[in-house]
Design an enzyme around this catalytic site. Structure first.
Site, PDB file in Angstrom:
ATOM      1  N   ASP A   1      -4.997 -12.340   3.419  1.00  0.00           N
ATOM      2  CA  ASP A   1      -6.322 -12.084   3.945  1.00  0.00           C
ATOM      3  C   ASP A   1      -7.633 -12.568   3.261  1.00  0.00           C
ATOM      4  O   ASP A   1      -8.738 -11.678   2.928  1.00  0.00           O
ATOM      5  CB  ASP A   1      -6.679 -10.353   4.506  1.00  0.00           C
ATOM      6  CG  ASP A   1      -5.465  -9.898   3.270  1.00  0.00           C
ATOM      7  OD1 ASP A   1      -5.054 -10.235   2.656  1.00  0.00           O
ATOM      8  OD2 ASP A   1      -5.147  -8.516   3.351  1.00  0.00           O
TER       9      ASP A   1
ATOM     10  N   ASP B   1      -3.378 -10.293  -2.176  1.00  0.00           N
ATOM     11  CA  ASP B   1      -3.734  -9.879  -0.952  1.00  0.00           C
ATOM     12  C   ASP B   1      -5.309  -9.511  -1.574  1.00  0.00           C
ATOM     13  O   ASP B   1      -5.554  -8.970  -2.433  1.00  0.00           O
ATOM     14  CB  ASP B   1      -2.638  -8.772  -0.865  1.00  0.00           C
ATOM     15  CG  ASP B   1      -2.875  -8.403   0.246  1.00  0.00           C
ATOM     16  OD1 ASP B   1      -2.913  -8.370   1.937  1.00  0.00           O
ATOM     17  OD2 ASP B   1      -4.286  -7.537   1.370  1.00  0.00           O
TER      18      ASP B   1
ATOM     19  N   HIS C   1       0.885  -1.104  -0.020  1.00  0.00           N
ATOM     20  CA  HIS C   1       0.052   0.076  -0.058  1.00  0.00           C
ATOM     21  C   HIS C   1       1.102   0.835   0.220  1.00  0.00           C
ATOM     22  O   HIS C   1       0.495   1.846  -0.356  1.00  0.00           O
ATOM     23  CB  HIS C   1      -1.194  -0.175   1.635  1.00  0.00           C
ATOM     24  CG  HIS C   1      -2.009  -0.687   0.760  1.00  0.00           C
ATOM     25  ND1 HIS C   1      -2.627  -0.869   0.019  1.00  0.00           N
ATOM     26  CD2 HIS C   1      -2.713  -1.918   2.114  1.00  0.00           C
ATOM     27  CE1 HIS C   1      -3.935  -2.585   0.669  1.00  0.00           C
ATOM     28  NE2 HIS C   1      -3.437  -2.636   1.446  1.00  0.00           N
TER      29      HIS C   1
ATOM     30  N   HIS D   1      -6.605  -6.710  -0.215  1.00  0.00           N
ATOM     31  CA  HIS D   1      -6.558  -5.197  -0.782  1.00  0.00           C
ATOM     32  C   HIS D   1      -6.274  -5.208  -2.023  1.00  0.00           C
ATOM     33  O   HIS D   1      -4.461  -5.479  -2.431  1.00  0.00           O
ATOM     34  CB  HIS D   1      -5.918  -4.725   0.348  1.00  0.00           C
ATOM     35  CG  HIS D   1      -6.844  -4.807   1.605  1.00  0.00           C
ATOM     36  ND1 HIS D   1      -6.568  -5.918   2.412  1.00  0.00           N
ATOM     37  CD2 HIS D   1      -8.243  -4.580   2.608  1.00  0.00           C
ATOM     38  CE1 HIS D   1      -7.253  -6.166   3.679  1.00  0.00           C
ATOM     39  NE2 HIS D   1      -8.070  -5.131   3.452  1.00  0.00           N
TER      40      HIS D   1
HETATM   41 ZN   LIG Z   1      -4.418  -6.463   2.420  1.00  0.00          ZN
END
Ligand SMILES: [Zn+2]
Length: 318
Positions: free
Chosen positions: A245, A162, A125, A164
């Site tokens: 996740d 992931d 991120h 996200h």
């Molecule tokens: Zn994540």
């Protein structure tokens, strides 16, 4: 050859505030899982401290300076509502970068067939001048640039599963035609980017938004198609942002993947690597916040890397 495993005690010195999901318990759970007898053959290495010049492959010096200035003498500093810095955080982040870089160096030198890096803070991120989403610096994008500029590869692929969107990796590699980036992620979800229309400055990025509850079948179909496009790109090294996740037990998301889905995806990535780049895969931990699930999913992922490396070695002997 063998599967290499990189980690370092500094991952535990990035101490999380009480109750924070991205805690040092994640690394301890992974270490415990990889102590099982079936992982005895892993070639274990300490993740070295990256020189600060490595950070500068993707971040301006003022970003590094801003992180350094934010490091508290004790307790925590919050860089945004999610992202903390503790006294040991910068050193941990530099070991996280050093671990992925060292794994790339080892695999490209032919001294390991593939590799997994378990470090934190995660990286996907972090944007050029912005720590966010539990991440301080873009470890995998830095490793991609090292593979291109230091090792002289012509093309690399970064695959991010992931849950996200890997907004940081996308931003850091947006203008880099030699780096293909693929991200699957739940949408809507943090950080809110990752629409299929985001394709990079050179059409070299593929975003695969997935609906909450969509499950393993949807994921497999999306990745199968994307991996065919990566095969056409012919990367000379495959880097993986391995977040776990998307697991059905994870508290932060709802994609409902199982250990068997992570196993399938790892095999699919290794199939691609076998076709394009002699099996060279360097995978690094991103998210995964249910301790039991992340440990089991990492174990499944690493077991497949080891199995595929073994298969290649026995093939070599024929
Ligand atoms: Zn994540």
């Amino acid at each position: 050859m063998s599967t290499a495993f990189f980690t370092h005690d500094s991952a535990l010195k990035h101490v999380a505030p009480p109750g924070h999901a991205e805690s040092e318990s994640r690394i301890e759970a992974i270490w415990a899982a990889l102590r099982a007898p079936e992982f005895a053959a892993l070639a274990r290495y300490p993740a070295p401290l990256a020189p600060e010049a490595e950070v500068l492959r993707c971040h301006p010096a003022r970003h590094l300076e801003a992180v350094r200035m934010a490091i508290p003498a004790a307790g925590w500093a919050m860089l945004d509502p999610d992202t903390f810095a503790a006294p040991g955080s910068l050193v941990a982040a530099l070991h996280a970068i050093g671990g992925v870089n060292a794994a790339v160096d080892l695999v490209l030198a032919g001294q390991a067939g593939n590799a997994f890096v378990a470090m934190r803070p995660p990286g996907h991120h972090a944007e050029a001048e912005r720590a966010m989403g539990f991440c301080l610096s873009g470890s995998i994008a830095i490793a991609a640039m090292r593979a291109l500029d230091h090792h002289g590869l012509a093309r690399v692929a970064v695959l991010d599963f992931d849950v996200h969107h890997g907004n940081g990796t996308q931003a850091l590699l947006w203008d880099e035609p030699r780096a293909m980036f693929v991200s699957s992620h739940q949408m809507p979800l943090y950080p809110g980017s990752g629409y299929a229309s985001e394709t990079g400055a050179h059409g070299q990025m593929i975003n695969l938004p997935l609906l909450p509850g969509s499950g393993g079948a949807e994921m497999r179909a999306a990745w199968q198609e994307a991996l065919d496009r990566v095969r056409d790109f012919a990367p000379e090294l495959i880097l993986v942002s391995a977040g776990f996740d998307a697991h059905h037990a994870d508290p932060l998301a709802a994609l409902e993947w199982t250990d068997s889905d992570f196993r399938w995806l790892t095999h699919a990535i290794c199939d691609l690597a076998d076709d394009c780049c002699a099996g060279r895969v360097v995978s690094t931990l991103e998210g995964g916040y249910d301790l039991t699930a992340v440990a089991a999913s990492v174990a499944a992922h690493v077991a497949v890397l080891m199995e595929r490396d073994d298969d290649r070695n026995s093939g070599d002997e024929l």
